[in-house]
Design an enzyme around this catalytic site. Structure first.
Site, PDB file in Angstrom:
ATOM      1  N   LYS A 204       0.835  -1.209   0.000  1.00  0.00           N
ATOM      2  CA  LYS A 204       0.000   0.000   0.000  1.00  0.00           C
ATOM      3  C   LYS A 204       0.868   1.256   0.000  1.00  0.00           C
ATOM      4  CE  LYS A 204      -3.470   2.782   0.309  1.00  0.00           C
ATOM      5  NZ  LYS A 204      -4.431   2.795   1.402  1.00  0.00           N
ATOM      6  N   CYS A 258      -3.926   9.404   2.365  1.00  0.00           N
ATOM      7  CA  CYS A 258      -3.030   8.367   1.854  1.00  0.00           C
ATOM      8  C   CYS A 258      -1.764   8.936   1.219  1.00  0.00           C
ATOM      9  CB  CYS A 258      -3.773   7.486   0.858  1.00  0.00           C
ATOM     10  SG  CYS A 258      -5.050   6.456   1.607  1.00  0.00           S
TER      11      CYS A 258
END
Length: 408
Positions: A204, A258
């Site tokens: 990720k 993010c």
């Protein structure tokens, strides 16, 4: 087979995950420390904007498959989807994960699955397991399974991408990975890719760092083109006609929970080696200041300039303000241009956010009114509502267009 899942953290990822699980007939207990959010969810309301989510929540609540509360409950599986911000030194703050895990620990009896969805640095899933065994040492041989399954959905398309996107599932053991995969197969039509927990955590971070590096190239290019008197939007369009070139679009910076955060977890873990990733973060973090300097230059010679700030969200067509460069720019301009009238426009929220509320030189304004009043129009977010504007409205006004909405 999982008949009851407890989802801890009912934000932009946790609530959609809880709702999609409930849609499969699984009983879900949703947990959040925000009592107001808990009350809204139990009434079938969604405390943020996400297309299609409210229909799922209403259905789940009405069918008594989704209940929200402030404390965890015993379940077959637990999904932790809480924030992972960073400290002042850019290292990951795991305190939310720790608090959620300590709240879960008293409800464990053995054989449960614990999944960490929060974007985390390598080792966070193992940290979660350590916290459980600190709280409940008698469960070390109780076949608890720990896994990491990072979310990878786009705000505004969450309910679609939760189902369609491939998922990476990493376990502290192969058995844990397979158990987590079984849970996600209940709703995920994409491919389930199994690995170990540390690789899943890193995957990720790498995905978002890749995007950050490419955005940094576009942002740096926009600054270079401004210096050279070149239209960066035309330049990128021309360069992208090369069959192996796909330059992204520049903007006022990088926001969201993010891309603006995750690369720092890699830099913090291996600071000497992550040189390109660090440089990209530095470039993107510096872009808001460049925009502020552009606004100040446009305001030169005006005693009380009226400045329309078009957009506060971190990306188009949502109400998400997390790590928003547009909001940061607005707040800094309010501090550094005290005599200016700042006309904040954000069609996806109903009131000024805390960072701007109470400031005498900031007003929450409708789009047309802001542009009509403004001496300077600053495009910070390319909302669809702004794309419909007639360019003639901008005649006679200074324009700082960070999104290329008006490229002429």
């Amino acid at each position: 087979m999982f008949s009851h899942v407890c989802v801890v953290g009912l934000g932009y990822i946790g609530l959609p995950t809880a709702a999609i699980l409930a849609a499969q007939g699984i009983r879900v207990t949703g947990v959040d420390v925000n009592e107001r959010s808990v009350a809204e969810i139990n009434q079938g309301h969604v405390p943020f904007v996400e297309p299609d989510l409210e229909a799922f929540v209403v259905s789940a609540v009405n069918r008594e498959l989704l209940t929200a509360q402030t404390e965890p409950a015993p379940a077959d599986a637990f999904i932790v989807a809480v924030p992972t911000p960073f400290h002042a030194d850019k290292s990951a703050d795991l305190s939310y994960i720790e608090a959620a895990t300590r709240a879960i620990a008293p409800h464990l009896t053995g054989n449960e699955l614990l999944v960490l969805e929060s974007t985390s640095p390598p080792g966070a899933t193992e940290f979660m397991a350590d916290v459980v065994f600190q709280e409940r040492p008698e469960l070390k041989d109780a076949d608890l399974k720990f896994a990491h399954c990072p979310e990878r959905v786009l705000p505004g398309r969450v309910m679609t991408e939760l189902v369609e996107n491939d998922r990476i599932v990493g376990g502290l053991t192969p058995e844990a990975a397979e158990a987590a995969a079984e849970l996600y197969r209940t709703f995920c039509k994409g491919e389930i890719l199994l690995t170990d927990a540390k690789t899943a955590e890193m995957a990720k971070l790498v995905e978002n760092s890749f995007r950050d590096v490419n955005i940094a190239f576009a942002n740096e290019l926009s600054i270079i083109c401004d210096k050279l008197g070149i239209n960066v939007w035309e330049l990128i369009e021309l360069a992208n006609h090369h069959p192996r070139v796909n330059i992204l679009q520049p903007g006022p910076g990088v926001g969201g929970h993010c891309i603006a955060v995750d690369p720092w977890f890699i830099v913090s873990a291996v600071p000497d080696e992550a040189r390109l990733i660090r440089s990209a973060r530095t470039i993107n973090d510096a872009k808001p200041q460049w925009v502020i300097d552009q606004v100040k230059a446009a305001a030169y010679g005006l005693d009380q300039p009226a400045v329309a700030l078009m957009g506060l969200a971190f990306k188009p067509n949502i109400d998400d303000l997390r790590e928003s460069p547009a909001l940061s720019i607005a707040a800094q301009l309010a501090d550094e241009m005290p005599t200016a009238r700042l006309l904040a426009v954000e069609p996806h929220i109903e009131e000024l956010p805390k960072a701007l509320a109470g400031r005498s030189n900031v007003a929450f304004t409708q789009t047309e009114d802001a542009i009509a009043t403004a001496d300077i129009v600053v495009v910070l977010v390319d909302h669809d509502a702004f794309k419909q504007l007639d360019p003639e409205l901008l005649e006679g006004k200074a324009l700082v267009d960070t999104r290329g909405l008006f490229r002429a």
